[in-house]
Design a protein around this motif. Structure first.
Motif, PDB file in Angstrom:
ATOM      1  N   MET A   1       0.758  -1.318   0.046  1.00  0.00           N
ATOM      2  CA  MET A   1       0.014  -0.111  -0.166  1.00  0.00           C
ATOM      3  C   MET A   1       0.828   1.095  -0.043  1.00  0.00           C
ATOM      4  N   LYS A   2       2.125   1.403   0.642  1.00  0.00           N
ATOM      5  CA  LYS A   2       2.687   2.467   0.666  1.00  0.00           C
ATOM      6  C   LYS A   2       3.355   2.726  -0.468  1.00  0.00           C
ATOM      7  N   GLN A   3       3.428   1.732  -1.498  1.00  0.00           N
ATOM      8  CA  GLN A   3       3.885   2.167  -2.946  1.00  0.00           C
ATOM      9  C   GLN A   3       3.021   3.249  -3.825  1.00  0.00           C
ATOM     10  N   HIS A   4       1.909   3.375  -3.229  1.00  0.00           N
ATOM     11  CA  HIS A   4       0.967   4.141  -3.731  1.00  0.00           C
ATOM     12  C   HIS A   4       1.364   5.625  -4.041  1.00  0.00           C
ATOM     13  N   VAL A   5       2.162   5.962  -3.075  1.00  0.00           N
ATOM     14  CA  VAL A   5       2.620   7.583  -3.173  1.00  0.00           C
ATOM     15  C   VAL A   5       3.975   7.515  -4.352  1.00  0.00           C
ATOM     16  N   LEU A   6       4.354   6.485  -4.545  1.00  0.00           N
ATOM     17  CA  LEU A   6       5.509   6.471  -5.848  1.00  0.00           C
ATOM     18  C   LEU A   6       4.744   6.215  -6.999  1.00  0.00           C
ATOM     19  N   ILE A   7       3.728   5.471  -7.099  1.00  0.00           N
ATOM     20  CA  ILE A   7       3.020   5.226  -8.323  1.00  0.00           C
ATOM     21  C   ILE A   7       2.224   6.503  -8.639  1.00  0.00           C
ATOM     22  N   GLY A   8       1.718   7.331  -7.781  1.00  0.00           N
ATOM     23  CA  GLY A   8       0.998   8.618  -7.896  1.00  0.00           C
ATOM     24  C   GLY A   8       2.039   9.498  -8.436  1.00  0.00           C
ATOM     25  N   GLU A   9       3.291   9.787  -7.986  1.00  0.00           N
ATOM     26  CA  GLU A   9       4.135  10.428  -8.389  1.00  0.00           C
ATOM     27  C   GLU A   9       4.644  10.263  -9.784  1.00  0.00           C
ATOM     28  N   GLN A  10       4.883   8.984 -10.266  1.00  0.00           N
ATOM     29  CA  GLN A  10       5.028   8.369 -11.514  1.00  0.00           C
ATOM     30  C   GLN A  10       4.280   8.777 -12.736  1.00  0.00           C
ATOM     31  N   ILE A  11       2.718   8.741 -12.303  1.00  0.00           N
ATOM     32  CA  ILE A  11       1.618   9.131 -12.874  1.00  0.00           C
ATOM     33  C   ILE A  11       1.694  10.796 -13.317  1.00  0.00           C
TER      34      ILE A  11
ATOM     35  N   SER B   1       7.890  18.253 -11.208  1.00  0.00           N
ATOM     36  CA  SER B   1       6.978  19.214 -10.623  1.00  0.00           C
ATOM     37  C   SER B   1       6.917  19.268  -9.263  1.00  0.00           C
ATOM     38  N   GLY B   2       6.152  20.352  -8.896  1.00  0.00           N
ATOM     39  CA  GLY B   2       5.741  20.517  -7.487  1.00  0.00           C
ATOM     40  C   GLY B   2       4.812  19.609  -7.016  1.00  0.00           C
ATOM     41  N   ILE B   3       3.995  19.481  -8.030  1.00  0.00           N
ATOM     42  CA  ILE B   3       2.675  18.717  -7.691  1.00  0.00           C
ATOM     43  C   ILE B   3       2.920  16.822  -7.465  1.00  0.00           C
ATOM     44  N   ALA B   4       4.158  16.540  -8.457  1.00  0.00           N
ATOM     45  CA  ALA B   4       4.485  15.225  -8.198  1.00  0.00           C
ATOM     46  C   ALA B   4       5.245  15.104  -7.024  1.00  0.00           C
ATOM     47  N   ARG B   5       6.047  15.922  -6.226  1.00  0.00           N
ATOM     48  CA  ARG B   5       6.863  16.062  -5.384  1.00  0.00           C
ATOM     49  C   ARG B   5       5.869  16.067  -4.155  1.00  0.00           C
ATOM     50  N   THR B   6       4.987  16.833  -4.237  1.00  0.00           N
ATOM     51  CA  THR B   6       3.695  16.952  -3.018  1.00  0.00           C
ATOM     52  C   THR B   6       3.150  15.384  -2.864  1.00  0.00           C
ATOM     53  N   VAL B   7       2.870  14.674  -4.215  1.00  0.00           N
ATOM     54  CA  VAL B   7       2.063  13.515  -3.967  1.00  0.00           C
ATOM     55  C   VAL B   7       3.163  12.396  -3.294  1.00  0.00           C
ATOM     56  N   ARG B   8       4.180  12.623  -3.778  1.00  0.00           N
ATOM     57  CA  ARG B   8       5.456  11.649  -3.098  1.00  0.00           C
ATOM     58  C   ARG B   8       5.494  11.605  -1.643  1.00  0.00           C
ATOM     59  N   HIS B   9       5.242  12.925  -1.179  1.00  0.00           N
ATOM     60  CA  HIS B   9       5.726  13.166   0.222  1.00  0.00           C
ATOM     61  C   HIS B   9       4.534  13.481   1.170  1.00  0.00           C
ATOM     62  N   HIS B  10       3.411  13.270   0.558  1.00  0.00           N
ATOM     63  CA  HIS B  10       2.153  13.535   1.434  1.00  0.00           C
ATOM     64  C   HIS B  10       1.980  12.517   2.673  1.00  0.00           C
ATOM     65  N   HIS B  11       3.038  11.503   2.771  1.00  0.00           N
ATOM     66  CA  HIS B  11       2.785  10.480   4.033  1.00  0.00           C
ATOM     67  C   HIS B  11       4.082  10.603   4.902  1.00  0.00           C
ATOM     68  N   GLU B  12       4.917  11.826   4.538  1.00  0.00           N
ATOM     69  CA  GLU B  12       6.039  12.075   5.332  1.00  0.00           C
ATOM     70  C   GLU B  12       5.541  12.374   6.698  1.00  0.00           C
ATOM     71  N   HIS B  13       6.374  12.124   7.982  1.00  0.00           N
ATOM     72  CA  HIS B  13       5.913  12.705   9.058  1.00  0.00           C
ATOM     73  C   HIS B  13       6.882  13.726   9.616  1.00  0.00           C
ATOM     74  N   TYR B  14       6.214  15.011  10.299  1.00  0.00           N
ATOM     75  CA  TYR B  14       7.044  15.939  10.775  1.00  0.00           C
ATOM     76  C   TYR B  14       8.267  15.751  11.648  1.00  0.00           C
ATOM     77  N   ASP B  15       8.182  14.538  12.270  1.00  0.00           N
ATOM     78  CA  ASP B  15       9.514  14.019  13.049  1.00  0.00           C
ATOM     79  C   ASP B  15      10.351  13.139  12.106  1.00  0.00           C
ATOM     80  N   GLY B  16      10.093  12.909  10.890  1.00  0.00           N
ATOM     81  CA  GLY B  16      11.127  12.150  10.057  1.00  0.00           C
ATOM     82  C   GLY B  16      10.754  10.827  10.014  1.00  0.00           C
ATOM     83  N   SER B  17       9.451  10.080  10.553  1.00  0.00           N
ATOM     84  CA  SER B  17       9.075   8.872  10.708  1.00  0.00           C
ATOM     85  C   SER B  17       8.312   8.356   9.677  1.00  0.00           C
ATOM     86  N   GLY B  18       8.058   9.133   8.671  1.00  0.00           N
ATOM     87  CA  GLY B  18       6.969   8.794   7.676  1.00  0.00           C
ATOM     88  C   GLY B  18       7.653   8.215   6.594  1.00  0.00           C
TER      89      GLY B  18
END
Length: 208
Positions: free
Chosen positions: A91-101, A111-128
């Motif tokens: 399931m975690k692969q969805h961020v990478l698949i979304g980025e590639q699309i 693009s900024g949008i691709a980067r945002t999609v890739r990183h929307h499950h990052e956590h503020y403390d670095g644990s995402g």
């Protein structure tokens, strides 16, 4: 449901609409969830003073944030129970698949949008995931979408969990301030959601 794009819509708008329809055909809940995350993210973006152009990019990023779930097998995407470890890794692969699309839509250019999609499950403390980015290294739009995504996911009724009420969700978000979420944005979201039509309890929570 989204209205069809107007005849004078940009190619990106038309592609966004087509992909949204495709996602809805694959998984209705995810499509509705994305619609709600767009609204919540836009309200937070307006509150913190994003420009019109920045709000437009944020809205597209929110529209696309779960698009990569198109590439997740039905046995996992539609599983009515908690994931096992291997399923969660899939399931975690969805961020990478979304980025590639999104990169493909943009002709392979970053693009900024691709980067945002890739990183929307990052956590503020670095644990995402996927890159364990921390703090301001996480794109602002990703941090905004993370909060909107979390709020809407928790107020929705799903086969594997009941909908939580507004105050319970806000307590959970507050407990995640500084760990999962940007504390400044959590504070801003607290002010926004109290006046929002998207606030839990304003209408019946979405369920499949």
């Amino acid at each position: 449901m989204l209205n069809p794009p107007a005849d004078d819509s940009s190619p990106v708008d038309k592609i966004a609409h087509a992909l949204s329809v495709a996602l809805g055909a694959r998984d209705h809940y995810t499509r509705i969830h994305c619609d709600r995350v767009v609204q919540l993210a836009a309200e937070l973006g307006m509150h913190i003073g994003l420009t019109t152009a920045e709000l437009e990019e944020l809205a597209l990023s929110a529209r696309f944030h779960d698009l990569g779930k198109i590439g997740i097998p039905d046995t996992i995407l539609r599983k009515p129970a908690a994931f096992e470890a291997a399923e969660w890794e899939c399931m975690k692969q969805h961020v990478l698949i979304g980025e590639q699309i999104v990169l493909a839509i943009n002709g392979g250019r970053a693009s900024g949008i691709a980067r945002t999609v890739r990183h929307h499950h990052e956590h503020y403390d670095g644990s995402g995931y996927p890159d364990r980015l921390k703090g301001s290294a996480i794109p602002l739009d990703s941090r905004i979408i993370s909060i909107a995504d979390s709020y809407d996911a928790m107020i929705a009724r799903r086969p594997y969990h009941n909908a939580r009420d507004h105050q319970e969700v806000m307590d959970i978000l507050a407990s995640e301030s500084g760990t999962k979420h940007d504390p400044d944005l959590i504070h801003a979201f607290g002010a926004v959601i109290e006046k929002s039509a998207m606030r839990a309890g304003q209408d019946k929570p979405f369920s499949e």
